[in-house]
Design a protein around this motif. Structure first.
Motif, PDB file in Angstrom:
ATOM      1  N   SER A  55       0.699  -1.003  -0.354  1.00 60.25           N
ATOM      2  CA  SER A  55      -0.322   0.090  -0.164  1.00 60.25           C
ATOM      3  C   SER A  55       0.519   1.369  -0.125  1.00 60.25           C
ATOM      4  O   SER A  55       0.711   2.412  -0.765  1.00 60.25           O
ATOM      5  CB  SER A  55      -1.042   0.562   1.148  1.00 60.25           C
ATOM      6  N   ALA A  56       2.153   1.213   0.663  1.00 54.23           N
ATOM      7  CA  ALA A  56       2.754   2.328   0.892  1.00 54.23           C
ATOM      8  C   ALA A  56       3.555   2.211  -0.470  1.00 54.23           C
ATOM      9  O   ALA A  56       3.981   3.539  -1.172  1.00 54.23           O
ATOM     10  CB  ALA A  56       4.003   2.155   1.840  1.00 54.23           C
ATOM     11  N   THR A  57       4.284   1.847  -0.858  1.00 55.77           N
ATOM     12  CA  THR A  57       5.509   1.408  -2.622  1.00 55.77           C
ATOM     13  C   THR A  57       4.310   1.778  -3.724  1.00 55.77           C
ATOM     14  O   THR A  57       4.388   2.806  -3.906  1.00 55.77           O
ATOM     15  CB  THR A  57       5.895   0.194  -2.887  1.00 55.77           C
ATOM     16  N   CYS A  58       2.707   1.679  -3.467  1.00 60.89           N
ATOM     17  CA  CYS A  58       1.651   2.220  -4.220  1.00 60.89           C
ATOM     18  C   CYS A  58       1.010   3.240  -4.263  1.00 60.89           C
ATOM     19  O   CYS A  58       0.417   3.071  -5.167  1.00 60.89           O
ATOM     20  CB  CYS A  58       0.472   0.409  -4.492  1.00 60.89           C
ATOM     21  N   VAL A  59       1.570   4.069  -3.270  1.00 59.72           N
ATOM     22  CA  VAL A  59       1.087   5.615  -2.662  1.00 59.72           C
ATOM     23  C   VAL A  59      -0.152   5.210  -2.666  1.00 59.72           C
ATOM     24  O   VAL A  59      -1.454   6.342  -3.719  1.00 59.72           O
ATOM     25  CB  VAL A  59       1.681   6.456  -3.139  1.00 59.72           C
ATOM     26  N   THR A  60      -1.815   4.299  -2.465  1.00 58.46           N
ATOM     27  CA  THR A  60      -2.754   3.947  -1.856  1.00 58.46           C
ATOM     28  C   THR A  60      -2.970   4.352  -0.956  1.00 58.46           C
ATOM     29  O   THR A  60      -4.386   5.423  -0.985  1.00 58.46           O
ATOM     30  CB  THR A  60      -2.994   2.535  -1.717  1.00 58.46           C
ATOM     31  N   GLY A  61      -2.524   3.990   0.376  1.00 61.92           N
ATOM     32  CA  GLY A  61      -3.151   3.923   1.460  1.00 61.92           C
ATOM     33  C   GLY A  61      -3.853   4.033   2.283  1.00 61.92           C
ATOM     34  O   GLY A  61      -4.613   3.746   3.243  1.00 61.92           O
ATOM     35  N   LEU A  62      -4.744   2.870   1.490  1.00 65.52           N
ATOM     36  CA  LEU A  62      -5.448   1.459   2.141  1.00 65.52           C
ATOM     37  C   LEU A  62      -4.787   1.373   2.945  1.00 65.52           C
ATOM     38  O   LEU A  62      -3.394   0.480   3.352  1.00 65.52           O
ATOM     39  CB  LEU A  62      -6.009   0.510   1.546  1.00 65.52           C
ATOM     40  N   SER A  63      -5.154   0.705   4.273  1.00 66.44           N
ATOM     41  CA  SER A  63      -4.404  -0.022   5.701  1.00 66.44           C
ATOM     42  C   SER A  63      -5.487  -1.410   6.554  1.00 66.44           C
ATOM     43  O   SER A  63      -6.515  -0.452   6.421  1.00 66.44           O
ATOM     44  CB  SER A  63      -4.134   1.395   6.864  1.00 66.44           C
ATOM     45  N   VAL A  64      -4.519  -1.837   6.988  1.00 69.48           N
ATOM     46  CA  VAL A  64      -4.978  -2.369   7.576  1.00 69.48           C
ATOM     47  C   VAL A  64      -5.304  -3.309   9.383  1.00 69.48           C
ATOM     48  O   VAL A  64      -5.124  -4.114  10.303  1.00 69.48           O
ATOM     49  CB  VAL A  64      -4.808  -4.352   7.500  1.00 69.48           C
ATOM     50  N   ILE A  65      -4.264  -1.637   9.507  1.00 67.81           N
ATOM     51  CA  ILE A  65      -3.531  -1.201  10.671  1.00 67.81           C
ATOM     52  C   ILE A  65      -3.854  -0.066  11.042  1.00 67.81           C
ATOM     53  O   ILE A  65      -3.649   0.837  10.228  1.00 67.81           O
ATOM     54  CB  ILE A  65      -2.349  -1.678  11.614  1.00 67.81           C
ATOM     55  N   ASN A  66      -3.844   0.339  12.262  1.00 67.70           N
ATOM     56  CA  ASN A  66      -3.863   1.425  12.648  1.00 67.70           C
ATOM     57  C   ASN A  66      -2.787   2.620  12.626  1.00 67.70           C
ATOM     58  O   ASN A  66      -1.842   2.491  14.012  1.00 67.70           O
ATOM     59  CB  ASN A  66      -4.614   2.543  14.247  1.00 67.70           C
ATOM     60  N   THR A  67      -2.296   2.901  11.816  1.00 67.22           N
ATOM     61  CA  THR A  67      -1.035   3.552  11.628  1.00 67.22           C
ATOM     62  C   THR A  67      -0.250   4.241  13.070  1.00 67.22           C
ATOM     63  O   THR A  67       0.423   4.213  12.683  1.00 67.22           O
ATOM     64  CB  THR A  67      -0.900   3.630  10.485  1.00 67.22           C
ATOM     65  N   GLY A  68      -1.262   5.000  12.708  1.00 68.53           N
ATOM     66  CA  GLY A  68      -0.397   5.956  14.055  1.00 68.53           C
ATOM     67  C   GLY A  68      -0.864   5.305  15.402  1.00 68.53           C
ATOM     68  O   GLY A  68       0.377   5.511  16.396  1.00 68.53           O
ATOM     69  N   ALA A  69      -1.627   4.370  15.583  1.00 65.25           N
ATOM     70  CA  ALA A  69      -1.480   3.855  16.936  1.00 65.25           C
ATOM     71  C   ALA A  69      -0.112   2.485  17.282  1.00 65.25           C
ATOM     72  O   ALA A  69       0.420   2.491  17.713  1.00 65.25           O
ATOM     73  CB  ALA A  69      -2.941   3.439  17.570  1.00 65.25           C
ATOM     74  N   HIS A  70      -0.536   1.928  16.084  1.00 64.62           N
ATOM     75  CA  HIS A  70       0.435   0.205  16.042  1.00 64.62           C
ATOM     76  C   HIS A  70       1.746   0.807  15.938  1.00 64.62           C
ATOM     77  O   HIS A  70       2.493  -0.803  16.045  1.00 64.62           O
ATOM     78  CB  HIS A  70      -0.423  -0.660  15.237  1.00 64.62           C
ATOM     79  N   LEU A  71       2.651   1.984  14.539  1.00 62.13           N
ATOM     80  CA  LEU A  71       3.665   1.374  14.548  1.00 62.13           C
ATOM     81  C   LEU A  71       4.431   2.662  15.251  1.00 62.13           C
ATOM     82  O   LEU A  71       4.067   3.902  15.556  1.00 62.13           O
ATOM     83  CB  LEU A  71       3.825   2.029  13.096  1.00 62.13           C
ATOM     84  N   SER A  72       5.812   2.170  15.849  1.00 65.20           N
ATOM     85  CA  SER A  72       6.665   3.197  16.302  1.00 65.20           C
ATOM     86  C   SER A  72       7.294   4.166  15.705  1.00 65.20           C
ATOM     87  O   SER A  72       6.821   4.018  13.752  1.00 65.20           O
ATOM     88  CB  SER A  72       8.260   1.901  16.600  1.00 65.20           C
ATOM     89  N   ASN A  73       7.836   5.098  15.667  1.00 68.40           N
ATOM     90  CA  ASN A  73       8.508   5.833  14.904  1.00 68.40           C
ATOM     91  C   ASN A  73       9.818   5.325  14.414  1.00 68.40           C
ATOM     92  O   ASN A  73       9.514   6.281  12.591  1.00 68.40           O
ATOM     93  CB  ASN A  73       9.563   6.305  15.589  1.00 68.40           C
ATOM     94  N   PHE A  74      10.386   3.988  14.210  1.00 62.60           N
ATOM     95  CA  PHE A  74      10.930   3.518  13.218  1.00 62.60           C
ATOM     96  C   PHE A  74       9.896   3.069  12.084  1.00 62.60           C
ATOM     97  O   PHE A  74      10.284   3.069  11.460  1.00 62.60           O
ATOM     98  CB  PHE A  74      12.004   2.228  14.085  1.00 62.60           C
ATOM     99  N   GLY A  75       8.661   2.280  12.590  1.00 63.30           N
ATOM    100  CA  GLY A  75       8.039   1.710  11.439  1.00 63.30           C
ATOM    101  C   GLY A  75       7.461   2.944  11.076  1.00 63.30           C
ATOM    102  O   GLY A  75       7.086   2.665   9.306  1.00 63.30           O
ATOM    103  N   GLU A  76       7.072   4.502  11.005  1.00 64.53           N
ATOM    104  CA  GLU A  76       6.295   5.218  10.336  1.00 64.53           C
ATOM    105  C   GLU A  76       7.039   5.901   9.084  1.00 64.53           C
ATOM    106  O   GLU A  76       6.937   5.934   8.837  1.00 64.53           O
ATOM    107  CB  GLU A  76       6.063   6.344  11.386  1.00 64.53           C
ATOM    108  N   ILE A  77       8.561   5.430  10.382  1.00 64.68           N
ATOM    109  CA  ILE A  77       9.585   6.072   8.941  1.00 64.68           C
ATOM    110  C   ILE A  77       9.852   5.613   7.852  1.00 64.68           C
ATOM    111  O   ILE A  77      10.156   5.841   6.608  1.00 64.68           O
ATOM    112  CB  ILE A  77      11.128   6.494   9.927  1.00 64.68           C
ATOM    113  N   VAL A  78       9.802   4.223   7.528  1.00 69.27           N
ATOM    114  CA  VAL A  78      10.063   3.233   7.005  1.00 69.27           C
ATOM    115  C   VAL A  78       8.588   3.311   6.241  1.00 69.27           C
ATOM    116  O   VAL A  78       8.903   2.885   5.079  1.00 69.27           O
ATOM    117  CB  VAL A  78       9.623   1.621   7.513  1.00 69.27           C
ATOM    118  N   LEU A  79       7.251   3.507   6.631  1.00 67.10           N
ATOM    119  CA  LEU A  79       6.299   3.656   6.269  1.00 67.10           C
ATOM    120  C   LEU A  79       6.416   4.823   4.516  1.00 67.10           C
ATOM    121  O   LEU A  79       5.978   4.193   3.950  1.00 67.10           O
ATOM    122  CB  LEU A  79       5.326   3.414   6.870  1.00 67.10           C
ATOM    123  N   ILE A  80       7.092   6.037   5.152  1.00 67.32           N
ATOM    124  CA  ILE A  80       7.215   7.185   4.829  1.00 67.32           C
ATOM    125  C   ILE A  80       7.979   6.803   3.352  1.00 67.32           C
ATOM    126  O   ILE A  80       7.855   7.654   2.871  1.00 67.32           O
ATOM    127  CB  ILE A  80       7.209   8.083   5.433  1.00 67.32           C
TER     128      ILE A  80
END
Length: 451
Positions: A55-80
């Protein structure tokens, strides 16, 4: 023999693009599945990590998790970071590294860049990539600064800067991921800022600039000097403006009396919400009103807007506005009895018309097949399934809630659909089916009754 075998196994530009995206998604999946990417002691299954990376690489934005609540700062940086690579294209990022290292760009690499950027030829392609990188940096920086200033009034400055950078990259690249799930009692996306003019206007500008494509941006910046725009830019700008206006008007009329969406808002809030939903629906995936609570007529209209999509050479998906304009032009030409499509006093070649028809029919067929499959595997209303499928294929990112309830099969199926949508079905066909040799003869003409 060696030279022949090398030619035989040389990858075509579409194949290189596809393999590159697969590798990025695979690496992203591994990084997102690591414990360091998750908040606290949470866990993410491989399917969830694969879905989020796709979803991130294809710049879609659909999510199976709550991005802000479930990902750490490292995970958010990987995603962006995946969003940035996917939005600009991995070949663009590779070219940046090559330019920094002062390495010469080969002709094969220029062909791949031409395919990635949807450019007419290899001439000036490296110069265009330089412009793309500069434009993206300045636009994202401007968006981050404006967001930071606004959010500094409600959160610590460090967090405001972090939120500003993340959301500027996400929204400019038409991905639509947000971090507001990390804030207590905040609704998803930008719904908390439904009547905030700064957030709405900045977000719309980022989506529009990310959706019209870098070729058009380059044309606009050189317009004061050249005093002319290419046919491509004229078509994209006029069609985009028309779709935004029509979309806003339709959403405003359909939702005006809906107590769950526009009805409680002030006149300014109604106007801003209608405009943002219209701008966002064709690719960005952000929203300030609750999509599941919209009227079914509005939801179906948004499906049509997502199917049309953004501009070629942008981070947006769909069949693209230029394809839509050619199809409309073909209908008008047929009704007037004309044999050619003419746009801004320029004739459109039959090759372009055939490509537009092929792309549209393939896209429509994929959405129909995917919808049929998911109505069997997922326990969800038909319109919701069609909405989610179209959003995934068009890499739009809007959701009616199905994505978070997908079965394991549904997650993989929708991830594949996002991948196909990002590459495009025609590009995928070029990858899987070798180009036939040009025929040196013509069959006699036949007639079929139509209508």
């Amino acid at each position: 023999m060696i030279n022949n075998s090398r030619k035989k196994f040389r990858l075509s530009p579409p194949q290189v693009l596809a393999i590159g995206f697969v590798l990025i998604i695979f690496v992203g999946s591994i990084l997102l599945s690591l414990p360091i990417s998750l908040e606290g002691e949470g866990q993410m299954t491989w399917n969830d990590a694969l879905f989020m990376a796709t979803s991130a690489t294809c710049v879609t934005g659909l999510s199976v998790i709550n991005t802000g609540a479930h990902l750490s700062n490292f995970g958010e940086i990987v995603l962006i970071f995946l969003v940035q690579i996917g939005g600009l294209g991995f070949m663009t990022m590779s070219t940046l590294i090559a330019l920094v290292l002062r390495r010469r760009i080969s002709f094969q690499e220029r062909l791949i860049l031409q395919e990635a950027m949807n450019h007419e030829s290899t001439e000036g392609i490296v110069r265009l990539v330089r412009k793309v990188l500069i434009y993206a940096l300045y636009i994202e920086l401007a968006g981050a600064v404006l967001y930071t200033i606004r959010w500094s009034f409600e959160m610590p400055i460090g967090k405001a800067v972090y939120f500003g950078i993340f959301h500027s990259i996400s929204i400019f690249n038409n991905a639509g991921f947000d971090l507001f799930g990390s804030l207590p009692e905040r609704p998803g996306s930008l719904m908390h800022y439904v009547e905030d003019p700064i957030i709405n206007i900045v977000s719309m500008l980022l989506v529009i600039l990310g959706g019209i494509g870098f070729i058009v941006i380059s044309d606009l910046l050189t317009y004061p000097k050249n005093k002319k725009l290419t046919l491509h830019s004229k078509v994209v700008l006029s069609a985009s403006a028309g779709l935004i206006f029509i979309g806003a008007l339709v959403i405003f009329i359909f939702e005006f009396t809906n107590t769950h969406t526009l009805q409680p808002l002030s006149p300014m809030g109604k106007l801003l919400s209608s405009l943002l939903q219209s701008v966002s629906s064709r690719s960005a995936g952000i929203n300030t009103i609750d999509i599941p609570f919209m009227r079914q007529a509005t939801q179906f209209f948004i499906i049509i807007m997502m199917f049309i999509g953004a501009s070629p050479g942008s981070s947006g998906g769909g069949i693209k506005v230029t394809t839509f304009v050619i199809l409309v032009g073909a209908v008008i030409a047929m009704m007037r009895g004309n044999e050619e499509i003419v746009l801004f006093r320029r004739r459109i070649s039959k090759e372009r018309i055939y490509k537009a028809i092929t792309f549209t029919l393939l896209s429509f067929s994929l959405i129909v097949i995917a919808t049929i499959v998911l109505t069997i595997t997922e326990s969800y209303p038909f319109l919701g399934v069609l909405f989610e499928v179209t959003s995934a294929y068009a890499t739009a990112g809007m959701s009616m809630g199905l994505t978070s309830q997908l079965t394991e099969f549904g997650k993989i199926f929708l991830a594949i659909l996002m991948f196909i949508g990002r590459l495009g079905p025609v590009t995928l066909a070029y990858i899987l089916i070798p180009l036939p040799e040009k025929e040196h003869y013509r069959y006699p003409e036949g007639k079929i009754t139509i209508g």
